[in-house]
Design a protein around this motif. Structure first.
Motif, PDB file in Angstrom:
ATOM      1  N   LYS A 217       0.981  -1.178  -0.188  1.00 54.91           N
ATOM      2  CA  LYS A 217       0.110  -0.088  -0.052  1.00 54.91           C
ATOM      3  C   LYS A 217       0.833   1.271  -0.084  1.00 54.91           C
ATOM      4  CE  LYS A 217      -2.825  -2.803   3.044  1.00 54.91           C
ATOM      5  NZ  LYS A 217      -3.131  -3.136   4.388  1.00 54.91           N
ATOM      6  N   LEU A 218       1.348   1.545  -1.065  1.00 52.45           N
ATOM      7  CA  LEU A 218       2.423   2.810  -1.221  1.00 52.45           C
ATOM      8  C   LEU A 218       1.967   4.087  -0.674  1.00 52.45           C
ATOM      9  CD1 LEU A 218       4.497   3.408  -4.754  1.00 52.45           C
ATOM     10  CD2 LEU A 218       3.218   5.239  -3.267  1.00 52.45           C
ATOM     11  N   GLY A 219       0.886   4.527  -1.078  1.00 58.67           N
ATOM     12  CA  GLY A 219       0.358   5.858  -0.430  1.00 58.67           C
ATOM     13  C   GLY A 219       0.003   5.630   0.892  1.00 58.67           C
ATOM     14  N   GLU A 220      -0.533   4.814   1.411  1.00 63.03           N
ATOM     15  CA  GLU A 220      -0.737   4.396   2.985  1.00 63.03           C
ATOM     16  C   GLU A 220       0.554   4.542   3.841  1.00 63.03           C
ATOM     17  OE1 GLU A 220      -1.999   0.853   5.710  1.00 63.03           O
ATOM     18  OE2 GLU A 220      -3.476   1.346   4.059  1.00 63.03           O
TER      19      GLU A 220
ATOM     20  N   ILE B 242       3.195   6.164   2.857  1.00 66.51           N
ATOM     21  CA  ILE B 242       3.916   7.317   2.818  1.00 66.51           C
ATOM     22  C   ILE B 242       3.101   8.447   3.855  1.00 66.51           C
ATOM     23  CG2 ILE B 242       4.263   9.466   1.449  1.00 66.51           C
ATOM     24  CD1 ILE B 242       5.020   7.600  -0.880  1.00 66.51           C
ATOM     25  N   ASN B 243       1.678   8.327   3.747  1.00 67.07           N
ATOM     26  CA  ASN B 243       0.960   9.042   4.613  1.00 67.07           C
ATOM     27  C   ASN B 243       1.290   8.821   6.247  1.00 67.07           C
ATOM     28  OD1 ASN B 243      -0.326  10.523   2.588  1.00 67.07           O
ATOM     29  ND2 ASN B 243      -1.994   8.871   2.601  1.00 67.07           N
ATOM     30  N   LYS B 244       1.427   7.564   6.583  1.00 68.42           N
ATOM     31  CA  LYS B 244       1.562   7.159   7.721  1.00 68.42           C
ATOM     32  C   LYS B 244       2.714   7.757   8.172  1.00 68.42           C
ATOM     33  CE  LYS B 244      -1.685   3.546   8.544  1.00 68.42           C
ATOM     34  NZ  LYS B 244      -1.884   1.874   8.867  1.00 68.42           N
ATOM     35  N   GLY B 245       3.650   7.486   7.385  1.00 69.17           N
ATOM     36  CA  GLY B 245       5.057   8.107   7.933  1.00 69.17           C
ATOM     37  C   GLY B 245       5.205   9.339   8.040  1.00 69.17           C
ATOM     38  N   PHE B 246       4.602  10.305   7.190  1.00 67.92           N
ATOM     39  CA  PHE B 246       4.534  11.577   7.588  1.00 67.92           C
ATOM     40  C   PHE B 246       3.928  12.009   8.842  1.00 67.92           C
ATOM     41  CE2 PHE B 246       2.328  15.635   6.743  1.00 67.92           C
ATOM     42  CZ  PHE B 246       3.617  16.647   6.647  1.00 67.92           C
TER      43      PHE B 246
ATOM     44  N   THR C 213      10.574   6.377   8.779  1.00 68.01           N
ATOM     45  CA  THR C 213       9.105   6.335   9.446  1.00 68.01           C
ATOM     46  C   THR C 213       8.309   5.641   8.211  1.00 68.01           C
ATOM     47  OG1 THR C 213       8.638   8.472   8.801  1.00 68.01           O
ATOM     48  CG2 THR C 213       9.416   8.086  11.107  1.00 68.01           C
ATOM     49  N   ALA C 214       8.529   6.212   7.047  1.00 68.46           N
ATOM     50  CA  ALA C 214       7.588   5.548   6.028  1.00 68.46           C
ATOM     51  C   ALA C 214       7.974   4.056   5.561  1.00 68.46           C
ATOM     52  CB  ALA C 214       7.983   6.389   4.889  1.00 68.46           C
ATOM     53  N   ASN C 215       9.303   3.555   5.922  1.00 72.05           N
ATOM     54  CA  ASN C 215       9.748   2.481   5.609  1.00 72.05           C
ATOM     55  C   ASN C 215       9.288   1.464   6.878  1.00 72.05           C
ATOM     56  OD1 ASN C 215      11.098   2.407   3.161  1.00 72.05           O
ATOM     57  ND2 ASN C 215      13.217   2.881   4.133  1.00 72.05           N
TER      58      ASN C 215
END
Length: 235
Positions: A13-16, A18-22, A208-210
């Motif tokens: 879930k690529l976008g998820e 990135i959003n959670k990491g941010f 965090t994204a990773n």
């Protein structure tokens, strides 16, 4: 409770991620930034770079689960041997890839007349072979995307086992993982625009994204022992 890993291709879930990491970084920036700096310091120690990153993911896991966590926990050498073995394997693999190129350059150099012009045979061999080297490196890096979290977050110390699990998990997801890594790395380097210093404020986002990519993937292949026994009893 014993956790059983059932390797399978994950739903990436690529976008998820990135959003959670941010959001995670924005919510807890101060502590994560300090932990990132500690990770950098530990990375200076020879052969401890991957270990420091793995321990940073352990720290992020505790913070995301609201468990007690200290940046000092990053200086934990419990997983040193698996990461040392992993780094030696990577070094040996890269060296092995370059050996044919070194041999060709040595042979053509010995046959040359000592001039300064590049030997056409070397140039003819070098470009396609360098392309193959880069492609091979990317392939193995992407297929081994989950090796670090499997070592640090799940305690798998057998590199071969971690590699085999990661191969299954990344099946059909290499392009998504590549795009994710590219986008996250690009966003993490946005700080360069702030005279270079700002990069230290944005690079923690990469971790965090990773972390959320790793955490979600591992959750997809986990089954606790109680659930496993119950599913067997149904048959």
């Amino acid at each position: 409770m014993k956790v059983i890993l059932t390797p399978k291709p994950v739903n990436f879930k690529l976008g998820e991620y990135i959003n959670k990491g941010f959001e995670f970084l924005k919510k807890d920036f101060g502590d994560i930034f300090v932990a990132f700096l500690v990770c950098l310091i530990m990375s200076i120690i020879p052969f401890c770079g991957l270990l420091a990153v793995g321990n940073l993911y352990k720290y992020l896991q505790k913070r995301s689960r609201n468990q007690p966590a200290s940046s000092g926990d990053i200086f934990d050498f419990k997983d040193f041997m698996p990461y040392l073995i992993l780094q030696l394997i990577v070094f040996g693999g890269v060296l092995l890839l370059y050996i044919p190129l070194i041999i060709v350059m040595a042979l053509t150099g010995a046959m040359s007349d000592g001039g300064n012009e590049a030997n056409p045979m070397v140039m003819l061999f070098m470009f396609p072979y360098l392309f193959l080297i880069i492609a091979a490196i990317y392939y193995f890096v992407l297929k081994g995307f989950y090796i670090i979290p499997l070592i640090s977050l799940k305690g798998i110390n057998d590199i071969k086992q971690a590699w085999n699990i990661s191969k299954v998990m990344t099946k059909g997801n290499l392009l998504s993982i590549f795009l994710f890594s590219f986008v996250v790395s690009l966003l993490a380097q946005v700080g360069i625009l702030a005279c270079g210093i700002g990069i230290f404020l944005t690079i923690p986002f990469l971790y965090t994204a990773n972390y959320f990519a790793y955490e979600d993937a591992i959750e997809q292949i986990e089954r606790d022992e109680i659930t496993e026994i119950g599913s067997k009893n149904e048959y």
